[in-house]
Design an enzyme around this catalytic site. Sequence first.
Site, short mmCIF file in Angstrom:
data_model
loop_
_atom_site.label_atom_id
_atom_site.label_comp_id
_atom_site.label_asym_id
_atom_site.label_seq_id
_atom_site.Cartn_x
_atom_site.Cartn_y
_atom_site.Cartn_z
CG HIS A 38 18.76 -2.56 14.06
ND1 HIS A 38 18.68 -2.93 14.99
CD2 HIS A 38 19.94 -2.28 13.54
CE1 HIS A 38 19.42 -3.63 15.18
NE2 HIS A 38 20.18 -3.43 14.99
CG HIS A 49 23.03 0.36 17.37
ND1 HIS A 49 21.69 1.03 17.19
CD2 HIS A 49 23.21 -0.92 17.06
CE1 HIS A 49 21.80 0.08 16.42
NE2 HIS A 49 22.38 -1.15 16.20
CG HIS A 64 25.50 -2.57 13.42
ND1 HIS A 64 24.42 -2.50 12.28
CD2 HIS A 64 25.23 -2.99 14.47
CE1 HIS A 64 23.27 -2.27 13.21
NE2 HIS A 64 23.34 -2.82 14.40
CD GLU A 65 26.51 -3.59 17.80
OE1 GLU A 65 26.03 -4.32 16.82
OE2 GLU A 65 25.49 -2.83 18.58
#
Lengths: 117, 192
Positions: free
Chosen positions: B138, B132, B128-129
Amino acid sequence: RILPDKSTVITVASHNATWHEFMKFIDAGKGSHVSGMSELKTYFNRFGYLPISSNDTNFTDTFDTQFESAVILYQQNLGLPLTGKLDTDTISTIMSPRCGMSDSVNTTSHGFHTTRR
Amino acid sequence: YAYFSGKPRWVNSTPMTLTYAFSPSDMIDYLSSSEIRMVFGRAFSRWASVIPVNFTETGNYLSADIRIGFYRGDHGDGEPFDGVLGVLAHAFSPENGRLHLDEAETWAVDFDTVKSKVAVDLESVATHEIGHVLGLAHTSVKEAVMYPSLSPRTKKVDLKIDDVEGVQALYGSNPNFKFSSLLESENSSNHA
């Protein structure tokens, strides 16, 4: 008084994980006033849903129109039914661990704007 | 899917190679560095398989494009961590490269060996990170890797169509990537 042994305290601590206290707001809706709701508004502010208005520095414990809009935007961004209430789905999603980055779309939060496609 | 304002992305050389490194001083000791490196290696490979970007680990933390560390509480970036559960990690938009994980969590590589009810899957959060770090914000699609929340003892590492479409709109598609394979895996998981 028999003190709980250390391991019990540690177990209890893990149940006191961050945001678990928000359970008490379940089914709150517009017009309600629940002690501690200002904490939940701080959570919504942190993730980009509720700006701190310039004149008052603190959030109130009242479920007002502005907070209802914030709840609806949160439900929209998290793929939840748009009820505008702190229903079970919404509260359990709020209590769920998450990424610290803001969800805000097209608004400023932590200096990050985001644009949804 | 969503982007950070201005759609920031990495724009170094083509083909693009981004280096990553682990903090020499801010790591956790109950997972070995080889386990942590293996987990992040898999997470980076997942994104590399869909976009024309290579990720290479380097030992030089200060010069790496992406810098990974575990931190507790206030760690100086204006986004303090908050203890067990709550905020698990955060990462900054391109081309900042910082990827921070909350040291207070019980990080797990697999849930067979970790019994804690508050154990968090390191590979899911890393994947997930990294999204980013590449420029994705998101999404509202619950099955996607870029959905903001992750329950304890849950694993979510496979990129979904929403994740892939978002990151490919920033970097293009890896020539070896086939959308059909992704569609098949999503259909089979939907049927399941």
